[in-house]
Every structure is written in structure tokens, then in C-alpha cells.
Design a protein around this motif. Structure first.
Motif, short mmCIF file in Angstrom:
data_model
loop_
_atom_site.label_atom_id
_atom_site.label_comp_id
_atom_site.label_asym_id
_atom_site.label_seq_id
_atom_site.Cartn_x
_atom_site.Cartn_y
_atom_site.Cartn_z
N TYR A 232 0.85 -1.18 0.00
CA TYR A 232 0.00 0.00 0.00
C TYR A 232 0.88 1.22 0.00
N SER A 233 1.20 1.69 -1.19
CA SER A 233 2.20 2.73 -1.31
C SER A 233 2.01 3.55 -2.57
N LEU A 234 2.51 4.76 -2.51
CA LEU A 234 2.47 5.66 -3.65
C LEU A 234 3.91 6.11 -3.89
N SER A 235 4.35 6.12 -5.16
CA SER A 235 5.72 6.56 -5.40
C SER A 235 5.77 8.09 -5.30
N PRO A 236 6.95 8.65 -4.93
CA PRO A 236 7.05 10.12 -4.88
C PRO A 236 6.75 10.77 -6.23
N GLN A 237 7.08 10.06 -7.32
CA GLN A 237 6.81 10.61 -8.66
C GLN A 237 5.30 10.74 -8.89
N THR A 238 4.57 9.69 -8.52
CA THR A 238 3.12 9.74 -8.71
C THR A 238 2.51 10.82 -7.82
N LEU A 239 3.02 10.89 -6.59
CA LEU A 239 2.50 11.90 -5.67
C LEU A 239 2.69 13.30 -6.25
N GLU A 240 3.87 13.53 -6.83
CA GLU A 240 4.14 14.84 -7.42
C GLU A 240 3.18 15.09 -8.60
N ALA A 241 2.93 14.06 -9.37
CA ALA A 241 2.01 14.21 -10.51
C ALA A 241 0.60 14.54 -10.01
N VAL A 242 0.20 13.95 -8.89
CA VAL A 242 -1.11 14.25 -8.30
C VAL A 242 -1.17 15.72 -7.88
N PHE A 243 -0.10 16.19 -7.25
CA PHE A 243 -0.06 17.59 -6.82
C PHE A 243 -0.11 18.54 -8.02
N GLN A 244 0.59 18.13 -9.10
CA GLN A 244 0.58 18.98 -10.30
C GLN A 244 -0.83 19.06 -10.91
N LEU A 245 -1.52 17.92 -10.89
CA LEU A 245 -2.90 17.89 -11.39
C LEU A 245 -3.80 18.81 -10.57
N ALA A 246 -3.61 18.76 -9.26
CA ALA A 246 -4.43 19.60 -8.37
C ALA A 246 -4.16 21.08 -8.67
N GLN A 247 -2.88 21.37 -8.92
CA GLN A 247 -2.50 22.75 -9.24
C GLN A 247 -3.14 23.18 -10.57
N LYS A 248 -3.08 22.27 -11.53
CA LYS A 248 -3.64 22.55 -12.86
C LYS A 248 -5.13 22.90 -12.76
N HIS A 249 -5.84 22.23 -11.89
CA HIS A 249 -7.29 22.48 -11.75
C HIS A 249 -7.61 23.44 -10.62
N LYS A 250 -6.56 24.08 -10.11
CA LYS A 250 -6.71 25.12 -9.08
C LYS A 250 -7.50 24.64 -7.86
N LEU A 251 -7.12 23.47 -7.38
CA LEU A 251 -7.77 22.93 -6.18
C LEU A 251 -6.95 23.35 -4.95
N THR A 252 -7.61 23.96 -4.00
CA THR A 252 -6.95 24.30 -2.74
C THR A 252 -6.73 23.03 -1.94
N SER A 253 -5.64 22.98 -1.19
CA SER A 253 -5.39 21.81 -0.35
C SER A 253 -5.89 22.08 1.07
N PHE A 254 -6.74 21.19 1.56
CA PHE A 254 -7.25 21.31 2.93
C PHE A 254 -6.91 20.07 3.74
N THR A 255 -6.59 20.27 5.00
CA THR A 255 -6.52 19.12 5.90
C THR A 255 -7.96 18.75 6.26
N PHE A 256 -8.14 17.62 6.92
CA PHE A 256 -9.50 17.21 7.28
C PHE A 256 -10.17 18.22 8.19
N ARG A 257 -9.43 18.66 9.18
CA ARG A 257 -9.96 19.65 10.11
C ARG A 257 -10.42 20.90 9.38
N GLU A 258 -9.62 21.30 8.41
CA GLU A 258 -9.94 22.52 7.67
C GLU A 258 -11.18 22.40 6.80
N LEU A 259 -11.57 21.19 6.47
CA LEU A 259 -12.77 21.01 5.66
C LEU A 259 -14.00 21.54 6.41
N ILE A 260 -13.94 21.44 7.72
CA ILE A 260 -15.16 21.75 8.50
C ILE A 260 -15.00 22.91 9.46
N LEU A 261 -13.78 23.27 9.80
CA LEU A 261 -13.63 24.30 10.84
C LEU A 261 -13.11 25.62 10.29
#
Ligand SMILES: [Zn+2]
Length: 261
Positions: A232-261
Motif C-alpha cells: 500500500y504505497s504511492l511513489s514520490p513521482q506519482t504523488l508529485e504528478a497528483v499535486f501537479q494535477l491539483a494545481q492545474k485544476h486550481k484545487l486548494t489543499s485542505f486538511t481534514f480539520r480545515e474542511l469543516i472548521l
């Protein structure tokens, strides 16, 4: 005839009273005021502390703040505690994934709710507090949960996370439950994106697009971050690609707590 009417009134009164009881039971004790916006929330489960810490720079580079759902907090080494403190100082959330990683459904069936809380929840909170963390969100080990366990655990945590997975023939943008709509729900579901999950970057992009269009938060999670992606693992390369995708679609990053508080 009159008796029937009286019974009907009594029944109606009881029904109304019980729905109010249910309402009060689930009425949140906190205020959530996060306006709806396109976002993603990434979390990591279990106890891969040094591997998470090793990739601190990657999170910083993309200004991503993650939630680390920690299990067996009493078994941490002093070095791991230090690493968690550094991750928290970076803005990441250190949350609970239980004391011994028990399957809540199995355990409650065999031993009851009180025993589950005494074995899995209270000691986890205490062990985390003793090293400086007060967990306010919780991820169910194995995603095993029920309405009864949700009701009990919302006494201890603001937000609970169940899990979800890729379903053949269905895009992940169609898996409604992995999208949070800022409605104050106290239960959310994360999509597992470890290398063995079968979720591709293309799949993820469909989900990210939906989050961007609908102003929702998409919830994803993994475990280890490692070049060795056999478990059960994600490579650092894939993780970086996920972050780049999020950036491309202008998604803000929230922690769980931040979703609600
Ligand atoms: Zn786990």
C-alpha cells in the motif's frame, strides 16, 4: 372514534419528539463556516512516519497540507515523535487511526461498543495527547464502520473518514461519496489511490475536474510514500504528478480539520 383521534395525536406527538431527539443527537457542537470551493484533501494512513517525513519538501513545493492518520501512537520512537512534530509545524494535521488498528465492525460485534471505545479510541487519544497532539478527526481502519459507530465516535471527533475504491466501469467523478460539499456532514469517504488501487492519473483528473466545476472537495488517501510500490504505497513521482494535477485544476489543499472548521 374519539379514542382513535386521541391515539393519533399521541402517536404524532411521540414521532415529533423522537425526530427532535435524533436532530439533537446529530446537531454538530461546532460551527463550520468553510465556504464551498474547489479543493482536495489528501491523507495518509498507518505509521509510515519516516517515509512521510522524508518527502516533506514535496508537500512544501506544492503548498499541500496533508492529514496523517496515525495508528499505534504508543509505539512511536522519540525520533518519530520529533518527525511528526515537524510535520505538524509545516501545517499538516496529525489525526487518529485508532490505537491498535482494530476492525471496528468485527470488534464491536464480538465485544460491544463500550469495549471498543475503551480499547481503540480513548487510549489512542490519550497516547497522542501525551506527545502533544489532540486528534480531532478519525479514519476507520479497513474503512469498517456503521451508523452506530459513527454516532458514538462523533462524540470524540469532529469528522470521520470511511473509504471508497475504484469501481469497474465507473469514473471516479461518478463516485459521489468521495466529494465533500461543505454541508457539515460528519462522515466523509476517501478514495484509496495507492499504486495497487488501480486508480490512474486520468481517473483522478476526471475527479479533480468535477471538484473544480462543482466547488466540491475531493478526498483521496494512500499509505506509504516509497519507490517500492508493491504494498500500500504511492511513489514520490506519482504523488508529485497528483499535486501537479491539483494545481492545474486550481484545487486548494485542505486538511481534514480545515474542511469543516
Ligand atoms: Zn490503516
Amino acid at each position: 372514534m374519539r379514542t382513535h383521534i386521541l391515539w393519533a395525536i399521541l402517536a404524532l406527538t411521540l414521532a415529533t419528539a423522537s425526530s427532535w431527539t435524533v436532530y439533537f443527537l446529530f446537531e454538530p457542537t461546532y460551527t463550520y463556516n468553510r465556504p464551498a470551493q474547489p479543493a482536495f484533501s489528501i491523507s495518509f494512513d498507518d505509521k509510515y512516519v519516516s517515509e512521510w517525513h522524508k518527502h516533506r519538501g514535496l508537500f512544501k513545493k506544492y503548498q499541500v497540507r496533508a492529514t496523517f492518520f496515525l495508528t499505534m501512537p504508543h509505539q512511536l520512537t522519540p525520533a518519530e515523535i520529533q518527525m511528526l512534530q515537524e510535520l505538524a509545524a509545516d501545517g499538516h494535521e496529525i489525526a487518529s487511526h485508532g490505537f491498535l488498528h482494530e476492525n471496528s465492525s468485527k470488534f464491536i460485534k464480538e465485544h460491544g461498543m463500550a469495549a471498543y471505545v475503551a480499547r481503540e479510541i480513548t487510549p489512542a487519544i490519550q497516547a497522542m495527547q501525551s506527545i502533544g497532539f489532540t486528534p480531532s478527526t478519525f479514519a476507520y481502519p479497513y474503512g469498517a464502520r456503521s451508523l452506530t459507530s459513527d454516532r458514538e465516535l462523533t462524540k470524540y471527533f469532529h469528522l470521520l473518514r470511511g473509504d471508497s475504491w475504484k469501481v469497474a466501469g465507473k469514473g471516479i467523478d461518478e463516485v459521489d461519496r468521495i466529494f465533500y460539499q461543505y454541508d457539515g456532514s460528519r462522515l466523509v469517504h476517501g478514495l484509496g489511490i495507492d499504486s495497487n488501487s488501480g486508480v490512474t492519473l486520468q481517473d483522478l483528473e476526471a475527479g479533480f475536474k468535477r471538484a473544480a466545476q462543482n466547488k466540491e472537495a475531493i478526498l483521496i488517501y494512500a499509505h506509504n510514500i516509497s519507490e517500492d510500490t508493491t504494498g500500500y504505497s504511492l511513489s514520490p513521482q506519482t504523488l508529485e504528478a497528483v499535486f501537479q494535477l491539483a494545481q492545474k485544476h486550481k484545487l486548494t489543499s485542505f486538511t481534514f480539520r480545515e474542511l469543516i472548521l
